[in-house]
Design a protein around this motif. Structure first.
Motif, PDB file in Angstrom:
ATOM      1  N   LEU A   1       0.939  -1.302   0.009  1.00  9.16           N
ATOM      2  CA  LEU A   1       0.002  -0.035  -0.015  1.00  9.16           C
ATOM      3  C   LEU A   1       0.891   1.231   0.041  1.00  9.16           C
ATOM      4  CD1 LEU A   1      -2.999   0.397  -0.032  1.00  9.16           C
ATOM      5  CD2 LEU A   1      -2.931   0.047   2.502  1.00  9.16           C
ATOM      6  N   TRP A   2       1.585   1.354  -1.026  1.00 12.00           N
ATOM      7  CA  TRP A   2       2.690   2.569  -1.336  1.00 12.00           C
ATOM      8  C   TRP A   2       3.881   2.448  -0.087  1.00 12.00           C
ATOM      9  CZ3 TRP A   2       0.400   6.324  -4.647  1.00 12.00           C
ATOM     10  CH2 TRP A   2      -1.132   6.433  -4.768  1.00 12.00           C
ATOM     11  N   CYS A   3       4.242   1.477   0.267  1.00 12.07           N
ATOM     12  CA  CYS A   3       5.058   1.285   1.324  1.00 12.07           C
ATOM     13  C   CYS A   3       6.147   0.203   1.277  1.00 12.07           C
ATOM     14  CB  CYS A   3       4.220   0.743   2.721  1.00 12.07           C
ATOM     15  SG  CYS A   3       3.255  -0.645   2.748  1.00 12.07           S
TER      16      CYS A   3
ATOM     17  N   SER B   1       1.715   4.790  13.263  1.00 13.89           N
ATOM     18  CA  SER B   1       1.410   4.892  11.612  1.00 13.89           C
ATOM     19  C   SER B   1       1.201   6.300  11.359  1.00 13.89           C
ATOM     20  CB  SER B   1      -0.141   4.209  11.807  1.00 13.89           C
ATOM     21  OG  SER B   1      -1.271   5.090  12.340  1.00 13.89           O
ATOM     22  N   GLY B   2       1.020   6.536  10.214  1.00 16.02           N
ATOM     23  CA  GLY B   2       0.958   7.734   9.514  1.00 16.02           C
ATOM     24  C   GLY B   2      -0.033   8.608  10.353  1.00 16.02           C
ATOM     25  N   SER B   3      -1.340   8.032  10.362  1.00 15.72           N
ATOM     26  CA  SER B   3      -2.602   8.505  11.253  1.00 15.72           C
ATOM     27  C   SER B   3      -2.261   9.057  12.283  1.00 15.72           C
ATOM     28  CB  SER B   3      -3.563   7.604  11.133  1.00 15.72           C
ATOM     29  OG  SER B   3      -4.075   6.988   9.781  1.00 15.72           O
ATOM     30  N   GLU B   4      -1.576   8.282  13.103  1.00 20.18           N
ATOM     31  CA  GLU B   4      -1.141   8.576  14.441  1.00 20.18           C
ATOM     32  C   GLU B   4      -0.344   9.924  14.292  1.00 20.18           C
ATOM     33  OE1 GLU B   4       0.387   5.439  16.889  1.00 20.18           O
ATOM     34  OE2 GLU B   4      -1.293   4.328  16.679  1.00 20.18           O
TER      35      GLU B   4
ATOM     36  N   ALA C   1      -7.094  15.783  -0.086  1.00 18.82           N
ATOM     37  CA  ALA C   1      -5.780  15.044   0.530  1.00 18.82           C
ATOM     38  C   ALA C   1      -6.051  13.882   1.204  1.00 18.82           C
ATOM     39  CB  ALA C   1      -5.459  16.317   1.491  1.00 18.82           C
ATOM     40  N   TYR C   2      -5.029  13.313   1.444  1.00 14.65           N
ATOM     41  CA  TYR C   2      -5.065  11.826   2.418  1.00 14.65           C
ATOM     42  C   TYR C   2      -4.179  12.209   3.708  1.00 14.65           C
ATOM     43  CZ  TYR C   2      -6.288   7.302   4.428  1.00 14.65           C
ATOM     44  OH  TYR C   2      -6.836   6.431   5.088  1.00 14.65           O
ATOM     45  N   HIS C   3      -4.724  12.139   4.749  1.00 14.23           N
ATOM     46  CA  HIS C   3      -3.953  12.410   5.788  1.00 14.23           C
ATOM     47  C   HIS C   3      -4.117  11.273   6.928  1.00 14.23           C
ATOM     48  CE1 HIS C   3      -1.778  15.810   4.249  1.00 14.23           C
ATOM     49  NE2 HIS C   3      -3.024  16.510   4.328  1.00 14.23           N
TER      50      HIS C   3
ATOM     51  N   SER D   1       4.908  19.247   5.989  1.00 15.12           N
ATOM     52  CA  SER D   1       4.868  18.247   4.554  1.00 15.12           C
ATOM     53  C   SER D   1       4.643  16.721   5.233  1.00 15.12           C
ATOM     54  CB  SER D   1       6.222  18.480   4.121  1.00 15.12           C
ATOM     55  OG  SER D   1       6.414  17.632   3.163  1.00 15.12           O
ATOM     56  N   ASP D   2       3.434  16.192   4.605  1.00 15.78           N
ATOM     57  CA  ASP D   2       3.071  14.889   4.988  1.00 15.78           C
ATOM     58  C   ASP D   2       3.888  14.022   3.859  1.00 15.78           C
ATOM     59  OD1 ASP D   2       1.901  12.422   5.115  1.00 15.78           O
ATOM     60  OD2 ASP D   2      -0.042  12.935   5.713  1.00 15.78           O
ATOM     61  N   GLU D   3       4.820  13.249   4.352  1.00 16.12           N
ATOM     62  CA  GLU D   3       5.784  12.685   3.464  1.00 16.12           C
ATOM     63  C   GLU D   3       5.602  11.087   3.418  1.00 16.12           C
ATOM     64  OE1 GLU D   3       8.270  13.836   1.511  1.00 16.12           O
ATOM     65  OE2 GLU D   3       8.285  15.700   2.430  1.00 16.12           O
TER      66      GLU D   3
ATOM     67  N   MET E   1      -2.812  -2.791  -9.898  1.00 16.10           N
ATOM     68  CA  MET E   1      -2.955  -1.461  -9.793  1.00 16.10           C
ATOM     69  C   MET E   1      -3.986  -0.916  -8.865  1.00 16.10           C
ATOM     70  SD  MET E   1      -1.773  -0.237 -13.599  1.00 16.10           S
ATOM     71  CE  MET E   1      -2.790  -1.002 -14.743  1.00 16.10           C
ATOM     72  N   ARG E   2      -4.129   0.072  -8.404  1.00 18.44           N
ATOM     73  CA  ARG E   2      -5.173   0.761  -7.639  1.00 18.44           C
ATOM     74  C   ARG E   2      -5.706   1.738  -8.634  1.00 18.44           C
ATOM     75  NH1 ARG E   2      -7.843   3.646  -4.625  1.00 18.44           N
ATOM     76  NH2 ARG E   2      -7.246   4.912  -2.755  1.00 18.44           N
ATOM     77  N   ALA E   3      -7.387   1.626  -8.361  1.00 14.71           N
ATOM     78  CA  ALA E   3      -8.186   2.652  -9.039  1.00 14.71           C
ATOM     79  C   ALA E   3      -8.370   3.793  -7.932  1.00 14.71           C
ATOM     80  CB  ALA E   3      -9.499   1.989  -9.424  1.00 14.71           C
TER      81      ALA E   3
HETATM   82  N1  PXG Z   1      -0.574  10.574   5.122  1.00 15.23           N
HETATM   83  C1  PXG Z   1      -0.659  10.106   3.915  1.00 15.23           C
HETATM   84  C2  PXG Z   1      -0.128  10.995   2.804  1.00 15.23           C
HETATM   85  C3  PXG Z   1      -0.869   8.811   3.623  1.00 15.23           C
HETATM   86  O1  PXG Z   1      -0.949   8.415   2.191  1.00 15.23           O
HETATM   87  C4  PXG Z   1      -1.400   8.195   5.874  1.00 15.23           C
HETATM   88  C5  PXG Z   1      -1.045   9.621   6.108  1.00 15.23           C
HETATM   89  C6  PXG Z   1      -1.874   7.638   6.868  1.00 15.23           C
HETATM   90  O2  PXG Z   1      -0.910   6.732   6.986  1.00 15.23           O
HETATM   91  P1  PXG Z   1      -1.485   5.067   8.009  1.00 15.23           P
HETATM   92  O3  PXG Z   1      -0.260   4.406   8.156  1.00 15.23           O
HETATM   93  O4  PXG Z   1      -2.291   5.424   9.370  1.00 15.23           O
HETATM   94  O5  PXG Z   1      -2.555   4.409   7.097  1.00 15.23           O
HETATM   95  C7  PXG Z   1      -1.535   7.933   4.427  1.00 15.23           C
HETATM   96  C8  PXG Z   1      -1.828   6.527   4.206  1.00 15.23           C
HETATM   97  C9  PXG Z   1      -5.115   4.069  -0.710  1.00 15.23           C
HETATM   98  C10 PXG Z   1      -4.212   4.188   0.896  1.00 15.23           C
HETATM   99  O6  PXG Z   1      -5.671   3.517  -0.693  1.00 15.23           O
HETATM  100  C11 PXG Z   1      -3.530   5.220   1.221  1.00 15.23           C
HETATM  101  C12 PXG Z   1      -3.029   5.304   2.641  1.00 15.23           C
HETATM  102  C13 PXG Z   1      -3.417   4.285   3.525  1.00 15.23           C
HETATM  103  C14 PXG Z   1      -4.671   3.259   3.104  1.00 15.23           C
HETATM  104  C15 PXG Z   1      -5.149   3.359   1.733  1.00 15.23           C
HETATM  105  O7  PXG Z   1      -4.416   4.847  -1.486  1.00 15.23           O
HETATM  106  N2  PXG Z   1      -2.105   6.101   2.904  1.00 15.23           N
END
Ligand code: PXG
Length: 462
Positions: A59-61, A119-122, A152-154, A260-262, A418-420
């Motif tokens: 998942l992009w990781c 995680s990124g969310s935390e 945006a996704y955070h 900057s959300d990296e 691939m992801r849609a």
């Molecule tokens: N910021 C960004 C820029 C992200 O892409 C998060 C924060 C949150 O990270 P965690 O580790 O809590 O998931 C993300 C996560 C998708 C998809 O379907 C993308 C993410 C997570 C799950 C699904 O593209 N990005």
């Protein structure tokens, strides 16, 4: 793990007991799910005997690719030495000390401290509390509003989803929480093209939305601006080249923090260590996760500027925040080994100078397909925008999302993950992908487009 259970029985059990993230369970057939059992490099295997190319690096990781025994060994060794201890109450441990110093070296010069999360969310939850706490400690408690962008996704937690600009996420659970403001995104293909502005003008306009928002809200009320250098989950949205320089100019004039959300852009995806480095931005805070451990273990974190750290370091100040697993030793060991692999194999320079340009050229060539309106790629992540009419670039599908799903499903059948996103297809493979694997990926993407184009016309969607 249970041995000798049939693929179907595994799926039935999954169906009975497992609530999946972001899934319409009513529409998910039992046998439609894929049970992934093994992965190596860019390849995945499932219980039905299929081998698939992991075009999304998990998942992009999974930046260094799957199956790195070196990371497994480092985690095993760490777990037998010290499998867990916390970093609260005046304690620390060698792996978290070492990782913090390695990250401080990688980060821009003004950033030398790390606060960990799971995680990124935390990490973004941490950031929201941190920026407001910072301004309160500076005697400006009114500076609370965080400006973000639509689409945006955070993350998925309360703060993460609120900072994010995804409408469907806000519609559930009473979001966004107060004092988050979303401005328009710099999405040229999806929104800019139709305005009559040129791409450069649109980039400037979208950047100046930040200035207009600060003006409306009042600079004295704004804590920070948060943004992904390139929006990932929103659809690999590469801003017009005028966008970031103008945002940078605005941030220099305004007394607000820049986050900057990296989480996706970090650790090599753009061909630089960080997406902010790619655009020469000067963040005060950076959200990290995903590529930090290449997903081998869950870990997120916040990179904190000296200026903010100094305020937190004052005597009598305590930031009442932290997680049980902040700086978990096994996750630190995974991160350290992962970062050592990225450095030793020169993966960042490889993306910037070699495999990135190699892939970009072949990806761009898909633009000649009648279903593709735009093929874009920076570093090693890209998108294909699908359109219903090859002669009318501004025409879009009526039922947004259908064509994307149809094409994605063909891709899976053809052995390429691939992801849609709406009616676009996303690619974000491991940074270790080889030239032959890129050739295979692009050939499979082309076959997928042919199959989907036929299907879409048969269904009269185009
Ligand atoms: N910021 C960004 C820029 C992200 O892409 C998060 C924060 C949150 O990270 P965690 O580790 O809590 O998931 C993300 C996560 C998708 C998809 O379907 C993308 C993410 C997570 C799950 C699904 O593209 N990005």
């Amino acid at each position: 793990m249970r041995a000798n259970v049939s693929s179907h029985d595994l799926k039935v059990s999954d169906h009975k007991h497992h609530l999946h993230p972001f899934t319409d369970h009513g529409a998910l057939e039992i046998d439609e799910r894929r049970v992934i059992t093994r992965a190596d490099g860019v390849w995945l295997w499932d219980t039905d005997g299929n081998r698939m190319l992991d075009g999304m690096a998990g998942l992009w990781c999974v930046n260094v690719g799957h199956g790195r025994q070196e990371i497994v060994e480092a985690v095993r060794a760490q777990m037998s030495e010290l499998s867990y201890y916390n970093t609260f109450f005046k304690t620390t441990h060698p792996p978290v000390i070492e990782l913090s110093s390695v990250l401080a070296d990688l980060a821009p010069d003004n950033i030398n401290m790390v606060m960990y999360a799971g995680s990124g969310s935390e990490a973004n939850d941490t950031i929201l509390r941190l920026v407001r706490t910072y301004w309160a400690l500076q005697g400006q408690p009114a500076k609370k509003v965080v400006i973000s962008r639509k689409n945006a996704y955070h993350g998925s937690t309360l703060a993460g989803a609120s900072l994010g600009g995804m409408g469907p996420m806000h519609s559930q659970g009473g979001l966004p929480i107060p004092d988050i403001h979303h401005i328009d995104q710099p999405y040229w293909f999806g929104e800019g093209m139709m305005t009559g502005m040129s791409e450069d003008e649109f980039g400037l306009w979208a950047a100046r939305e930040l200035d207009r928002a600060i003006e409306t809200i009042g600079e004295e009320n704004v804590a920070a601006f948060i943004a992904e250098p390139i929006q990932g989950a929103g659809g690999v949205i590469v801003p017009p080249s005028t966008y970031w320089p103008e945002v940078k100019r605005i941030l220099e004039r305004r007394d607000i923090l820049f986050i900057s959300d990296e989480v996706i852009c970090g650790f090599g995806r753009t061909g630089e260590w960080f997406g902010s480095g790619y655009y020469d931005l000067k963040p005060d805070l950076m959200t990290i996760a995903k590529g930090l451990t290449s997903g081998y273990l869950p870990m997120g974190g916040v990179l904190v500027s000296d200026e903010i750290a100094e305020v937190l370091h004052r005597k009598g100040v305590e930031f009442f925040h932290g997680y049980t697993y902040s700086g978990h030793p096994a996750c630190c060991a995974a991160a350290l080994t992962n970062l050592a692999i990225i450095k030793r194999e020169g993966l960042i320079a490889r993306v910037r100078d070699h495999i990135g340009p190699y892939f970009q050229k072949r990806w761009k060539a898909l633009e000649d397909h009648p279903l593709v309106g735009e093929a874009r790629m920076i570093g090693l992540f890209g998108a294909l925008e699908l359109v219903p009419d090859e002669n009318k670039l501004m025409k879009r599908f009526d039922n947004v999302g259908n064509a994307g799903i149809i094409t994605r499903d063909h891709s899976l059948r053809n052995g390429l993950v691939m992801r849609a996103v709406r009616d676009s297809l996303i690619i974000s493979p491991p940074l270790s992908i080889t030239e032959e694997e890129v050739d295979h990926l692009v050939a499979t993407a082309r076959k997928t487009l042919d199959d989907a184009w036929e299907d879409i016309r048969r269904q009269r969607l185009a």
